[in-house]
Design a protein around this motif. Structure first.
Motif, PDB file in Angstrom:
ATOM      1  N   LEU A 184      72.627  15.102  34.915  1.00 19.26           N
ATOM      2  CA  LEU A 184      71.803  16.278  35.165  1.00 19.26           C
ATOM      3  C   LEU A 184      71.671  17.062  33.868  1.00 19.26           C
ATOM      4  N   CYS A 185      70.450  17.468  33.530  1.00 20.96           N
ATOM      5  CA  CYS A 185      70.254  18.298  32.338  1.00 20.96           C
ATOM      6  C   CYS A 185      69.777  19.670  32.788  1.00 20.96           C
ATOM      7  N   CYS A 186      70.484  20.691  32.381  1.00 20.53           N
ATOM      8  CA  CYS A 186      70.076  22.064  32.677  1.00 20.53           C
ATOM      9  C   CYS A 186      69.317  22.578  31.457  1.00 20.53           C
ATOM     10  N   VAL A 187      68.033  22.826  31.664  1.00 25.96           N
ATOM     11  CA  VAL A 187      67.168  23.266  30.554  1.00 25.96           C
ATOM     12  C   VAL A 187      67.140  24.792  30.530  1.00 25.96           C
ATOM     13  N   ASP A 188      67.455  25.378  29.396  1.00 21.98           N
ATOM     14  CA  ASP A 188      67.407  26.843  29.344  1.00 21.98           C
ATOM     15  C   ASP A 188      67.167  27.321  27.923  1.00 21.98           C
ATOM     16  N   LYS A 189      67.279  28.603  27.736  1.00 20.98           N
ATOM     17  CA  LYS A 189      67.153  29.196  26.398  1.00 20.98           C
ATOM     18  C   LYS A 189      68.255  30.246  26.324  1.00 20.98           C
ATOM     19  N   ALA A 190      69.487  29.742  26.591  1.00 20.06           N
ATOM     20  CA  ALA A 190      70.629  30.641  26.741  1.00 20.06           C
ATOM     21  C   ALA A 190      71.057  31.272  25.419  1.00 20.06           C
ATOM     22  N   ASN A 191      70.492  30.782  24.311  1.00 18.58           N
ATOM     23  CA  ASN A 191      70.813  31.427  23.031  1.00 18.58           C
ATOM     24  C   ASN A 191      70.015  32.721  22.851  1.00 18.58           C
ATOM     25  N   VAL A 192      69.028  32.947  23.722  1.00 18.22           N
ATOM     26  CA  VAL A 192      68.186  34.142  23.575  1.00 18.22           C
ATOM     27  C   VAL A 192      68.035  34.947  24.870  1.00 18.22           C
ATOM     28  N   LEU A 193      67.835  34.230  25.997  1.00 15.35           N
ATOM     29  CA  LEU A 193      67.434  34.928  27.224  1.00 15.35           C
ATOM     30  C   LEU A 193      68.590  35.172  28.191  1.00 15.35           C
ATOM     31  N   GLU A 194      68.643  36.378  28.737  1.00 13.18           N
ATOM     32  CA  GLU A 194      69.697  36.727  29.692  1.00 13.18           C
ATOM     33  C   GLU A 194      69.557  35.913  30.984  1.00 13.18           C
ATOM     34  N   THR A 195      68.301  35.713  31.433  1.00 12.17           N
ATOM     35  CA  THR A 195      68.108  34.909  32.650  1.00 12.17           C
ATOM     36  C   THR A 195      68.654  33.496  32.425  1.00 12.17           C
ATOM     37  N   SER A 196      68.487  32.971  31.216  1.00 11.62           N
ATOM     38  CA  SER A 196      69.008  31.641  30.921  1.00 11.62           C
ATOM     39  C   SER A 196      70.525  31.618  30.924  1.00 11.62           C
ATOM     40  N   ARG A 197      71.133  32.721  30.471  1.00  7.12           N
ATOM     41  CA  ARG A 197      72.605  32.775  30.491  1.00  7.12           C
ATOM     42  C   ARG A 197      73.106  32.785  31.936  1.00  7.12           C
ATOM     43  N   LEU A 198      72.359  33.451  32.822  1.00  2.72           N
ATOM     44  CA  LEU A 198      72.720  33.422  34.241  1.00  2.72           C
ATOM     45  C   LEU A 198      72.571  31.997  34.793  1.00  2.72           C
ATOM     46  N   TRP A 199      71.499  31.308  34.408  1.00  6.41           N
ATOM     47  CA  TRP A 199      71.299  29.913  34.834  1.00  6.41           C
ATOM     48  C   TRP A 199      72.498  29.071  34.435  1.00  6.41           C
ATOM     49  N   ARG A 200      72.830  29.154  33.162  1.00  7.10           N
ATOM     50  CA  ARG A 200      73.875  28.279  32.627  1.00  7.10           C
ATOM     51  C   ARG A 200      75.217  28.554  33.290  1.00  7.10           C
ATOM     52  N   GLU A 201      75.530  29.846  33.396  1.00  4.71           N
ATOM     53  CA  GLU A 201      76.810  30.248  34.006  1.00  4.71           C
ATOM     54  C   GLU A 201      76.868  29.771  35.469  1.00  4.71           C
ATOM     55  N   THR A 202      75.742  29.874  36.175  1.00  8.14           N
ATOM     56  CA  THR A 202      75.710  29.492  37.588  1.00  8.14           C
ATOM     57  C   THR A 202      75.876  27.975  37.742  1.00  8.14           C
ATOM     58  N   VAL A 203      75.179  27.233  36.905  1.00  4.48           N
ATOM     59  CA  VAL A 203      75.264  25.773  37.005  1.00  4.48           C
ATOM     60  C   VAL A 203      76.666  25.307  36.589  1.00  4.48           C
ATOM     61  N   GLN A 204      77.204  25.926  35.548  1.00  3.97           N
ATOM     62  CA  GLN A 204      78.576  25.572  35.112  1.00  3.97           C
ATOM     63  C   GLN A 204      79.571  25.764  36.254  1.00  3.97           C
ATOM     64  N   ALA A 205      79.417  26.861  36.994  1.00  2.17           N
ATOM     65  CA  ALA A 205      80.347  27.142  38.097  1.00  2.17           C
ATOM     66  C   ALA A 205      80.200  26.132  39.231  1.00  2.17           C
ATOM     67  N   MET A 206      79.053  25.485  39.339  1.00  2.69           N
ATOM     68  CA  MET A 206      78.834  24.521  40.423  1.00  2.69           C
ATOM     69  C   MET A 206      79.338  23.127  40.072  1.00  2.69           C
ATOM     70  N   GLU A 207      79.617  22.900  38.793  1.00  2.00           N
ATOM     71  CA  GLU A 207      80.019  21.552  38.347  1.00  2.00           C
ATOM     72  C   GLU A 207      81.219  21.005  39.116  1.00  2.00           C
ATOM     73  N   LYS A 208      82.160  21.902  39.448  1.00  2.00           N
ATOM     74  CA  LYS A 208      83.388  21.449  40.114  1.00  2.00           C
ATOM     75  C   LYS A 208      83.109  20.841  41.499  1.00  2.00           C
ATOM     76  N   ASP A 209      81.977  21.248  42.113  1.00  2.00           N
ATOM     77  CA  ASP A 209      81.630  20.698  43.438  1.00  2.00           C
ATOM     78  C   ASP A 209      81.010  19.300  43.335  1.00  2.00           C
ATOM     79  N   TYR A 210      80.643  18.914  42.137  1.00  2.62           N
ATOM     80  CA  TYR A 210      80.011  17.592  41.940  1.00  2.62           C
ATOM     81  C   TYR A 210      80.694  16.888  40.767  1.00  2.62           C
ATOM     82  N   PRO A 211      81.982  16.545  40.939  1.00  2.97           N
ATOM     83  CA  PRO A 211      82.759  16.020  39.805  1.00  2.97           C
ATOM     84  C   PRO A 211      82.163  14.749  39.197  1.00  2.97           C
ATOM     85  N   GLU A 212      81.373  14.015  39.980  1.00  5.13           N
ATOM     86  CA  GLU A 212      80.825  12.751  39.453  1.00  5.13           C
ATOM     87  C   GLU A 212      79.603  12.953  38.564  1.00  5.13           C
TER      88      GLU A 212
END
Ligand code: IPM
Ligand code: MN
Length: 351
Positions: A184-212
């Protein structure tokens, strides 16, 4: 199976390509013993002309009562060249997405063996490409507050996302990745945009539910580059609304023609299936538009009902037509160009 399908042909080439998809779907229904009831409804510029609004309540009711929506295209040049138009066809599309809760736009990109040399990209780069974008469709800058300040001299469009909006889209992304190569690739612009930082943080937190699932986080500008360099390196990509809009047009050139790329939009109510090519006003009524993207969208519709064999039969017919050179002018490449209707007839006959 009994299927009630809302038929929103829309504008431009929409009605022509929809007619072909209906014809091919009816051939499938006949072959596999299904019963399809098509209910036409107005949307887009033709709805504005008829009733003054681009997504009438009556159309919405028909969609809600249906098992799925098959949609053509929206848009008319008379609105494109008039920025002051009080009501625009595209508003109908956005309203439809919002009111039907279609938050996940599934846009696959794949190649066709017989068309590998039609792509502007080199064969060895694109061979075997099979990726899917999951584009968030009811949030972000498309739906944020927008307006003018300063007597019209300043304009703004706000980009807003909630954690919940990111989670429900990402969940679909993880689930889809689990059925494919687990990448899975999470596409964002987390180096600049706050909404992207929320995306990244949210997806990172979900990783543990899909260990594979292996998740990569990439900036949208880098993805735009790698997508044409090494499209094969991607499988499932999740994006916010605007990034997904842009990247999926870019990805469509990999297949060789935009006239081949289908899509599905899912949410919590009815799902909608549409070609990604838009209304292509210059071709309206000329019987030259490629109906294959709409036929393949109908194939996605059947598959979404669990009718995999039916979907595959439609895909096989399209592949066969491509191999036999039964194609419209966008793919004819100096050879014989067939009409929209003739391609539709051929596909229906080959079901
Ligand atoms: C698409 C289209 C639409 C969008 C337009 C017509 C509003 O480009 O479906 O990709 O930007 O979402
Ligand atoms: Mn677009």
């Amino acid at each position: 199976m009994k299927l009630n399908i809302a038929l929103l042909a829309g504008d431009g080439i929409g009605p022509e390509v929809i007619d072909q998809a209906v014809k091919v779907s009816d051939a499938i229904a006949l072959k596999f013993g299904h019963e399809i009831t098509w209910t036409p409804a107005l949307t887009g510029a033709c709805a504005i002309d008829a009733v003054g609004v681009p997504y009438p309540d009556e159309t919405h009711e028909i969609c809600l009562k249906s098992d799925a929506v098959l949609f053509g295209a929206i848009g008319h040049p008379k609105y494109d060249n008039d920025p002051t138009a009080p009501v625009r066809p595209e508003q109908g599309l956005l309203l439809m997405r919002k009111k039907l809760g279609l938050f996940a736009n599934v846009r696959p990109t794949f190649t066709f063996p017989s068309l590998l040399d039609k792509s502007p990209l080199k064969r060895e780069r694109i061979e075997g490409t099979d990726l899917v974008f999951l584009r968030e469709l009811t949030g972000g800058i498309y739906f944020g507050e927008k307006g003018r300040l300063d007597g019209g001299e300043t304009a703004f469009d706000n980009c807003v996302y909630t954690r919940h909006e990111v989670q429900r889209l990402a969940k679909k992304g993880f689930e889809l990745a689990m059925t494919r190569s687990k990448k899975l690739c999470c596409v964002d612009k987390a180096n600049v945009l706050e909404t992207s930082r929320l995306w990244r943080e949210t997806v990172q937190a979900m990783e543990k539910d899909y260990p594979e699932v292996t998740v990569s986080y990439e900036f949208v500008d880098a993805v735009a580059m790698r997508l044409v360099q090494w499209p094969n390196s991607y499988d499932v990509l999740i994006t916010e609304n605007l990034f997904g809009d842009i990247l999926t047009d870019e990805a469509s050139v990999i297949s060789g023609s935009m006239g081949l790329m289908p899509s599905a939009s899912m949410g919590d109510k009815v799902a909608l299936f549409e070609p990604i090519h838009g209304s292509y006003p210059q071709a309206t009524g000329l019987n030259i538009a490629n109906p294959m993207a709409t036929v393949l969208s109908a194939a996605m519709m059947f598959e979404n009902f669990g009718l995999m064999e039916e979907g595959q039969a439609m895909r096989d017919a399209v592949n066969k037509a491509l191999e036999a050179g039964i194609v419209t002018e966008d793919l004819a490449d100096g050879g014989k160009a067939h009409g929209t209707k003739e391609v539709g007839d051929w596909l229906a006959a080959n079901i």
